[in-house]
Scaffold this active site. Structure first.
Site, PDB file in Angstrom:
ATOM      1  N   ASP A 464     -13.592 -13.209 -18.261  1.00  0.00           N
ATOM      2  CA  ASP A 464     -13.288 -13.418 -16.854  1.00  0.00           C
ATOM      3  C   ASP A 464     -14.380 -12.835 -15.962  1.00  0.00           C
ATOM      4  O   ASP A 464     -14.997 -11.824 -16.291  1.00  0.00           O
ATOM      5  CB  ASP A 464     -11.943 -12.736 -16.545  1.00  0.00           C
ATOM      6  CG  ASP A 464     -11.413 -13.037 -15.165  1.00  0.00           C
ATOM      7  OD1 ASP A 464     -11.136 -14.215 -14.888  1.00  0.00           O
ATOM      8  OD2 ASP A 464     -11.273 -12.090 -14.371  1.00  0.00           O
ATOM      9  N   GLU A 504     -16.728 -17.192 -17.847  1.00  0.00           N
ATOM     10  CA  GLU A 504     -16.388 -17.839 -16.591  1.00  0.00           C
ATOM     11  C   GLU A 504     -17.327 -17.324 -15.508  1.00  0.00           C
ATOM     12  O   GLU A 504     -17.191 -16.198 -15.039  1.00  0.00           O
ATOM     13  CB  GLU A 504     -14.933 -17.540 -16.203  1.00  0.00           C
ATOM     14  CG  GLU A 504     -14.534 -18.161 -14.866  1.00  0.00           C
ATOM     15  CD  GLU A 504     -13.722 -17.229 -13.971  1.00  0.00           C
ATOM     16  OE1 GLU A 504     -12.969 -17.736 -13.129  1.00  0.00           O
ATOM     17  OE2 GLU A 504     -13.862 -15.999 -14.100  1.00  0.00           O
TER      18      GLU A 504
END
Length: 688
Positions: A464, A504
């Site tokens: 993330d 990401e």
């Protein structure tokens, strides 16, 4: 996860190419598309924030004035050949109208006096130029892909044909959208080796997927709101994923990405800009303890069994890793950890997590009873661990590495200072956190994350908020995870492929950037979702995108994009058009893409958007659809057929792409070693 600085992207296209232009409202981790046309303004509710306006796709020779400033109620000039980017600051919450003038190539923004009641937007289907298919047999030119006499089968219809004069003639299946998937009738006996470039990754948001154990639905005193349950835990758990492994496998899945499983903050925060709902960390991105599984999701035995059963079915398991930030301080956690910064008012509940707003209050109002200037905040994470707007904490910065995403505590991962875990964390029941000599913040986070790999044989990570942590931390994480997996395999007598890491980087498209030098094997490709409207309307519209992706894959040996059509931070594709035909065609466009792909749970059955109050993205995390009507059963069958075709043929994602000229329609071959397939599109079937 959610961030409060929003970027507006207006994708305005020529009417000859698009049915209507596009308005995309994005944050560094969220985005949403809206239809836009020159006949009527689009009304969008916006909150106070700094935005960027980006306009692309205008055809012609127009040039926007240099350094123009955004002024409301005045036309803003647009570029035709290049993007137009302008900063815009919204000072008042409300509804804003975006009016596009296709003739003058301008857009006007103004605030609306009345609040919009429009909550759902249905996009018109793009009227792109496309060959049509009238029915009956079609002849597909195969070029030099197969020798004459080779028997081929169409994966969708089951027809068997023989190659003659480098052609085959057959009838596309009635429910295929004009698509033909050709493979040799006699496949190699040896099973194709897994290739991450051909990965078909199924993303499960655990809480919203399948509830197999109702006894843990309200752990830590969590509550339902008794209304739409927009931001509450719904009960999905690891046992629920285990129950559905055969279903997931049937989609041609070879890797499962689980939303974060670790213990989350136990209470709620106010949801949405208006605090209209209690928002719990059901999604998994607000961690309290990185070393424990959240009780709502299950326990370590559940995780062990899930990994074992997934591996038995040939599927790898990816954990979602968050290192940039921890979770908020909720009333439940402050009471549990004895952080004495709350001033209870009259009628305050004995269990602080039971607090509810009184008349005239919102779910934000509990903050009125928290003293954010109290020195006792030092007993929370502490200023050596995180940046936060609290006494004796370093203030968040303004760049990607030091800012505080959505007000979340920002771990100081670049610090070389030795730290001790906060006492509440050391005392947390069941924790594996211990004080370690000479450990920095990054040392602890890397240790906590990679222990899951060492103990359970996790195959890889989805990471993330990559751009918000320095690259050396990611490089160290990859090295430690690789060693941890090797240790687990040695202890358990297993072998396998190297540890794999997908990142990401918000807004990243399909190109090789320096992030690949920081330990990443793949990056999520935010570009594909923008291509899907055209590809779902006409499969041959994917030609340029496929060629571009394939060329980059060929030129960059360590490059791998992971494309998607829906996600928890953007949109559900089905919510764009609410069309089963478009959803089926989008599946074709996605699953036949070069490089890896990611399927968001429920894409395969047209999962509907759920309630979202004043935070649209909550609706993208609706409960999985398990009761299927006739249309959804047909869609699922199509998805399974394409997914299994992709799984059987690593050439789809990892092979050499070669377009084959046709008299009508579109076709290409993909080849990887001895594995060769041909995909043909006869044209868009005419409506009956």
């Amino acid at each position: 996860m959610k961030f409060n600085k929003i970027t507006l992207v207006l994708l305005l296209a020529s009417p000859s190419l698009f049915a209507s232009p596009n308005l995309t409202i994005s944050t560094s981790t969220n985005s949403r598309d809206f239809p836009l046309n020159s006949e009527s303004p689009l009304i969008v509710p916006l909150t106070k924030a700094s935005y960027t306006l980006k306009v692309t796709g205008i055809k012609g020779s127009c040039v926007a004035p240099a350094a123009q400033k955004v002024k409301f109620n005045q036309p803003l000039g647009l570029n035709c050949a290049s993007p137009t980017e302008l900063p815009i600051k919204i000072r008042f919450n409300g509804d804003y109208a975006f009016t596009f003038d296709a003739d003058n190539k301008t857009i006007v923004i103004n605030r609306q006096a009345k609040k919009s009641t429009q909550k759902a937007f249905k996009r018109p289907i793009p009227q792109v130029q496309c060959d049509t298919y009238d029915g009956g047999e079609v002849t597909v030119n195969l070029g030099d892909t197969y020798k004459d006499g080779t028997q081929l089968t169409d994966k969708i219809s089951g027809q068997v044909v023989s190659v003659s004069q480098q052609q085959v003639t057959l009838t596309p299946a009635a429910n295929s959208g004009g698509l033909i998937l050709l493979e040799p009738l006699h496949k190699p006996i040896q099973e194709a080796e897994f290739n991450w470039r051909n990965a078909n990754i199924y993303f499960v948001m655990i809480d919203r997927f399948n509830n197999a154990d109702t006894s843990n639905d309200n752990s830590y005193g969590r509550r339902k709101d008794g209304k739409d349950e927009v931001g509450t835990f719904h009960g999905g758990d690891l046992k629920g994923v285990i129950e559905k492994l055969d279903y997931i496998q049937s989609l041609g899945t070879n890797a499962i990405w689980l939303s974060p499983i670790v213990e989350q903050v136990q209470g709620f925060v106010g949801g949405g800009n208006a605090g209209s709902f209690p928002f719990y960390s059901y999604h998994g991105y607000w961690t309290r303890d990185f070393t424990k599984i959240d009780n709502n999701f299950g326990n370590e035995d559940d995780l062990k069994r899930l990994v074992e059963q997934a591996h038995k079915r040939g599927m790898k398991v990816l954990l979602d890793v968050v290192i940039n930030h921890s979770g908020y301080a909720t009333l439940t956690d402050l009471q549990e950890d004895n952080i004495t910064v709350v001033n209870p008012s009259e009628n305050w509940p004995e269990q602080w997590g039971d607090w509810q707003p009184s008349k005239g209050q919102t779910w934000h109002s509990f903050n009125d009873n928290i003293d954010y200037n109290n020195a006792e905040w030092r007993n929370w994470w502490g200023g050596d661990w995180v940046r936060a707007g609290l006494p004796d904490y370093p203030k968040p910065g303004t760049n990607d590495r030091t800012l505080s995403l959505a007000g979340l505590p920002d771990f100081i991962t670049e610090s070389s200072k030795t730290v001790t875990p906060p006492q509440w964390l050391l005392n947390n029941p069941g924790t594996r956190v211990i004080n370690r000599d000479n450990y920095t913040v990054a040392d602890y986070l890397i240790k906590w994350q990679t222990d899951w790999v060492r103990r359970f044989g996790i195959d890889g990570y989805r990471v993330d908020t990559v751009k918000h942590v320095s690259g050396d931390v990611w490089t160290r994480l990859k090295a430690a995870a690789t060693t941890s997996l090797e240790d687990w395999r040695e202890e358990n007598g297993k072998t396998g492929q190297p540890f794999w890491m997908m990142g990401e980087v918000w807004g990243h498209s399909a190109y090789r950037s320096p992030y690949y030098d920081e330990g990443f094997d793949a990056l999520i490709n935010f570009d594909m979702q923008k291509k899907m409207d055209q590809g779902a309307s006409c499969f041959s519209q994917m030609a340029d995108t496929y060629q571009s992706y394939a060329d980059t894959l060929k030129q960059e040996p360590d490059f791998n994009p992971v494309s998607y059509m829906s996600s928890h931070d953007t949109e559900l594709f089905f919510g764009r058009f609410k069309s089963f035909e478009m959803q089926r065609n989008a599946a074709s466009a996605l699953l036949l893409s070069p490089g890896a792909v990611q399927v968001y749970y429920g894409d395969e059955v047209a999962r509907n958007i759920g309630p979202y109050a004043d935070d649209f993205h909550q609706g993208t995390r609706s409960d999985m659809t398990w009761s299927l009507d006739v249309d959804r059963k047909k869609l699922l069958k199509h998805w399974q057929t394409l997914g299994q075709f992709r799984q059987d043929h690593p050439a789809i994602g990892a092979g050499n792409h070669q377009e084959i000229k046709q008299q009508n329609g579109y076709a290409f071959s993909r080849t990887l070693g001895a594995d060769t397939v041909v995909v043909a599109f006869a044209g868009k079937p005419k409506s009956p």
